[in-house]
Design a protein around this motif. Structure first.
Motif, PDB file in Angstrom:
ATOM      1  N   HIS A 198       0.842  -1.194   0.000  1.00 42.51           N
ATOM      2  CA  HIS A 198       0.000   0.000   0.000  1.00 42.51           C
ATOM      3  C   HIS A 198       0.880   1.248   0.000  1.00 42.51           C
ATOM      4  N   GLU A 199       1.928   1.203   0.797  1.00 42.78           N
ATOM      5  CA  GLU A 199       2.846   2.352   0.855  1.00 42.78           C
ATOM      6  C   GLU A 199       3.521   2.567  -0.503  1.00 42.78           C
ATOM      7  N   ILE A 200       3.964   1.464  -1.129  1.00 48.42           N
ATOM      8  CA  ILE A 200       4.640   1.582  -2.426  1.00 48.42           C
ATOM      9  C   ILE A 200       3.682   2.121  -3.479  1.00 48.42           C
ATOM     10  N   GLN A 201       2.426   1.665  -3.423  1.00 45.49           N
ATOM     11  CA  GLN A 201       1.410   2.143  -4.354  1.00 45.49           C
ATOM     12  C   GLN A 201       1.175   3.638  -4.209  1.00 45.49           C
ATOM     13  N   GLU A 202       1.122   4.085  -2.980  1.00 44.84           N
ATOM     14  CA  GLU A 202       0.800   5.483  -2.709  1.00 44.84           C
ATOM     15  C   GLU A 202       1.983   6.408  -2.944  1.00 44.84           C
ATOM     16  N   ALA A 203       3.169   5.915  -2.633  1.00 45.74           N
ATOM     17  CA  ALA A 203       4.315   6.841  -2.625  1.00 45.74           C
ATOM     18  C   ALA A 203       5.508   6.316  -3.400  1.00 45.74           C
ATOM     19  N   GLY A 204       5.396   5.150  -4.028  1.00 51.67           N
ATOM     20  CA  GLY A 204       6.550   4.552  -4.693  1.00 51.67           C
ATOM     21  C   GLY A 204       7.512   4.040  -3.632  1.00 51.67           C
ATOM     22  N   ALA A 205       8.614   3.444  -4.066  1.00 51.09           N
ATOM     23  CA  ALA A 205       9.619   3.024  -3.082  1.00 51.09           C
ATOM     24  C   ALA A 205      10.123   4.312  -2.453  1.00 51.09           C
ATOM     25  N   ILE A 206       9.923   4.453  -1.158  1.00 50.18           N
ATOM     26  CA  ILE A 206      10.191   5.746  -0.507  1.00 50.18           C
ATOM     27  C   ILE A 206      11.663   6.145  -0.653  1.00 50.18           C
ATOM     28  N   ASN A 207      11.851   7.298  -1.254  1.00 49.82           N
ATOM     29  CA  ASN A 207      13.186   7.872  -1.253  1.00 49.82           C
ATOM     30  C   ASN A 207      13.213   8.917  -0.141  1.00 49.82           C
ATOM     31  N   HIS A 208      13.994   8.612   0.880  1.00 54.14           N
ATOM     32  CA  HIS A 208      13.918   9.453   2.071  1.00 54.14           C
ATOM     33  C   HIS A 208      14.336  10.907   1.817  1.00 54.14           C
ATOM     34  N   LYS A 209      15.023  11.118   0.705  1.00 54.33           N
ATOM     35  CA  LYS A 209      15.421  12.494   0.405  1.00 54.33           C
ATOM     36  C   LYS A 209      14.201  13.342   0.025  1.00 54.33           C
ATOM     37  N   ASP A 210      13.172  12.666  -0.532  1.00 53.65           N
ATOM     38  CA  ASP A 210      11.987  13.397  -0.988  1.00 53.65           C
ATOM     39  C   ASP A 210      11.013  13.733   0.137  1.00 53.65           C
ATOM     40  N   TYR A 211      11.221  13.101   1.282  1.00 52.42           N
ATOM     41  CA  TYR A 211      10.276  13.302   2.378  1.00 52.42           C
ATOM     42  C   TYR A 211      11.018  13.728   3.640  1.00 52.42           C
ATOM     43  N   SER A 212      10.442  14.630   4.376  1.00 58.97           N
ATOM     44  CA  SER A 212      10.959  14.846   5.733  1.00 58.97           C
ATOM     45  C   SER A 212      10.355  13.727   6.590  1.00 58.97           C
ATOM     46  N   THR A 213      10.971  13.447   7.742  1.00 60.77           N
ATOM     47  CA  THR A 213      10.438  12.402   8.629  1.00 60.77           C
ATOM     48  C   THR A 213       8.981  12.709   8.969  1.00 60.77           C
ATOM     49  N   LEU A 214       8.706  13.993   9.155  1.00 59.57           N
ATOM     50  CA  LEU A 214       7.357  14.406   9.551  1.00 59.57           C
ATOM     51  C   LEU A 214       6.346  14.159   8.423  1.00 59.57           C
ATOM     52  N   GLN A 215       6.757  14.483   7.187  1.00 56.99           N
ATOM     53  CA  GLN A 215       5.861  14.262   6.033  1.00 56.99           C
ATOM     54  C   GLN A 215       5.577  12.773   5.848  1.00 56.99           C
ATOM     55  N   LEU A 216       6.652  11.991   5.912  1.00 58.09           N
ATOM     56  CA  LEU A 216       6.497  10.547   5.739  1.00 58.09           C
ATOM     57  C   LEU A 216       5.612   9.993   6.858  1.00 58.09           C
ATOM     58  N   GLY A 217       5.828  10.491   8.077  1.00 53.37           N
ATOM     59  CA  GLY A 217       5.028  10.041   9.209  1.00 53.37           C
ATOM     60  C   GLY A 217       3.549  10.350   9.002  1.00 53.37           C
ATOM     61  N   ALA A 218       3.253  11.550   8.489  1.00 51.56           N
ATOM     62  CA  ALA A 218       1.850  11.942   8.272  1.00 51.56           C
ATOM     63  C   ALA A 218       1.211  11.002   7.252  1.00 51.56           C
ATOM     64  N   LEU A 219       1.960  10.699   6.183  1.00 54.56           N
ATOM     65  CA  LEU A 219       1.463   9.763   5.167  1.00 54.56           C
ATOM     66  C   LEU A 219       1.186   8.398   5.805  1.00 54.56           C
ATOM     67  N   ARG A 220       2.112   7.955   6.637  1.00 57.01           N
ATOM     68  CA  ARG A 220       1.994   6.612   7.218  1.00 57.01           C
ATOM     69  C   ARG A 220       0.859   6.507   8.236  1.00 57.01           C
ATOM     70  N   VAL A 221       0.571   7.596   8.931  1.00 57.76           N
ATOM     71  CA  VAL A 221      -0.571   7.577   9.847  1.00 57.76           C
ATOM     72  C   VAL A 221      -1.830   7.242   9.047  1.00 57.76           C
ATOM     73  N   ARG A 222      -1.936   7.851   7.867  1.00 60.43           N
ATOM     74  CA  ARG A 222      -3.109   7.586   7.018  1.00 60.43           C
ATOM     75  C   ARG A 222      -3.078   6.157   6.470  1.00 60.43           C
ATOM     76  N   LEU A 223      -1.901   5.702   5.997  1.00 64.37           N
ATOM     77  CA  LEU A 223      -1.792   4.354   5.431  1.00 64.37           C
ATOM     78  C   LEU A 223      -2.160   3.291   6.472  1.00 64.37           C
ATOM     79  N   ALA A 224      -1.694   3.509   7.706  1.00 61.02           N
ATOM     80  CA  ALA A 224      -2.008   2.545   8.773  1.00 61.02           C
ATOM     81  C   ALA A 224      -3.511   2.512   9.013  1.00 61.02           C
ATOM     82  N   GLU A 225      -4.126   3.675   8.974  1.00 61.40           N
ATOM     83  CA  GLU A 225      -5.574   3.781   9.193  1.00 61.40           C
ATOM     84  C   GLU A 225      -6.334   3.075   8.052  1.00 61.40           C
ATOM     85  N   ASP A 226      -5.832   3.238   6.807  1.00 56.65           N
ATOM     86  CA  ASP A 226      -6.467   2.593   5.635  1.00 56.65           C
ATOM     87  C   ASP A 226      -6.530   1.080   5.788  1.00 56.65           C
ATOM     88  N   MET A 227      -5.545   0.510   6.508  1.00 58.49           N
ATOM     89  CA  MET A 227      -5.450  -0.949   6.616  1.00 58.49           C
ATOM     90  C   MET A 227      -6.673  -1.559   7.298  1.00 58.49           C
TER      91      MET A 227
END
Ligand code: ZN
Length: 396
Positions: free
Chosen positions: A279-308
């Protein structure tokens, strides 16, 4: 008793090594000898805590689970003594060599000193065990030793001890008379699982630069179910993998023991873990940490976890409340994958910003192919069995 509560004890295998150079011997044995000493001290601390709890709540001693607890202690003694004897056969000839310096704050001890410290620590544990049996005199403490082929618990001693504390009638009554959600938020404080002060002194003598593995678990998870028959508020307990890093002979055995326990549940944990990762790969591709701040990635993941929650592989249920805490008693949130796989509602105070940072720093690569390492998965399996035993669907 739950299935897979016990498994067959095997001896740790240690090969005799006569052809090592002094440098190789130091590299090979310094850390494992320290781990033996620390693990024996930590196990003794569990015994100390057990005795203290039995004095506080004598009813614990009539619980059949005490037998499991004593088996778990004897199993540790059996493994630590076995691996110590195996090492001694080789290390004696390198007794005067100086151990790996970077482990220690001051001047490094010799391998002989470490061997003696390990021996003293295991002997102390054995003495403490015999003393505890005499002092407590419970019929369930009749188990006096474990040998190869004996049945031993797949769970760790501290986890069994927690189950004993939670099983007390007075504890269950207190939980029943209060809002369980509030009760769980600081459950670690309520059950109060301190470590033996003396243990610190033993470790201090070694003057370690930083702590090494000590064969103990780090995280516990308790869960309570809102089901009609749970009037007496029974709780289930799970723990993470014991840490034996640096002492592979025992670490491999205990990893197998835990995997055996969780085996029926592992394919399901895998499915949920994989679904979240996909689900994460579908939404964001293989995460390249340079493209995301920890906070941005965390916000995305809060939603992904909820989607599950809507996914067929999701392991969580509607009527359960859980809380993770460290063995020192400090409440802890569930990690990103556990939140996605099981979605336990936890009750500690925990702000959004911290949640995002925590989720954002999770690393799938570091987790490897081991989706069931957390305490939550072990608890979730217990929850499924508990619900079925109470005549309900395991996803109730
Ligand atoms: Zn987790």
């Amino acid at each position: 008793m739950d299935p897979r509560e016990t498994t067959v004890a095997v001896s740790p295998r240690v090969a005799l090594q006569n052809d090592l150079s002094p440098g190789q011997a130091c590299k090979r044995f310094s850390t494992p000898l320290v781990v033996i000493a620390c693990a024996a001290a930590r196990t003794r601390s569990d015994l100390w805590l057990f005795r203290r709890k039995c004095r506080e709540y004598p009813e614990i001693l009539s619980d059949g689970l005490v037998r499991r607890f004593s088996e778990s202690i004897c199993h540790k003694i059996f493994m630590l003594r076995g691996v110590y004897i195996g090492y001694k056969a080789t290390v004696e000839q390198y007794r005067n060599e100086i151990a790996v310096a970077k482990l220690f704050r001051g001047a490094a001890p010799s391998l002989g000193d470490l061997l003696d410290t390990a021996e003293a620590s295991v002997s102390n544990l054995e003495a403490e065990w015999h003393y505890s049996r005499l002092e407590l005199g419970s019929p369930f403490l009749l188990v006096s030793f474990v040998a190869e082929g004996h049945m031993v618990p797949t769970r760790s001693s501290r986890e069994i001890l927690l189950q004993l504390i939670l099983g007390r009638k007075t504890f269950r009554d207190r939980l029943s008379s209060t809002n369980p959600a509030n009760f769980l938020g600081n459950i670690g404080d309520r059950v109060d699982l301190p470590f033996e002060p003396l243990q610190q002194a033993d470790i201090v003598k070694l003057a370690l630069k930083k702590p090494v593995a000590d064969g103990s678990i780090k995280m516990l998870f308790v869960c309570y179910h809102d089901i009609p028959s749970n009037q007496s508020r029974r709780m289930v307990v799970g723990a993470n993998q014991e840490n034996w890093e640096g002492l592979k002979e025992i670490g491999d055995i205990r990893r197998r023991d835990r995997d055996y326990r969780l085996e029926p549940y592992i394919p399901r944990a895998w499915a949920a873990y994989k679904a979240l990762r996909d689900h994460e790969i579908q939404e964001a591709g293989a995460i390249n940490h340079k493209d995301y701040s920890t906070l941005q990635l965390g916000a995305l993941r809060v939603r992904l976890a909820e989607d599950m929650r809507g996914h067929p592989s999701f392991l969580g249920r509607r009527n359960e409340h859980g809380q993770a805490f460290t063995t020192g008693g400090e409440s802890h949130p569930c990690c990103y994958v556990c939140s996605g796989m099981m979605g336990y509602r936890v009750h500690m105070a925990w702000d959004r910003q911290r949640e995002r940072l925590y989720f954002g720093s999770f690393d799938f690569k570091r987790r490897g192919d081991y989706p069931h390492s957390c305490a939550e998965v072990a608890a979730s399996q217990q929850c499924a069995m508990y619900l079925v035993k109470n005549g309900l669907h395991e996803k109730y």
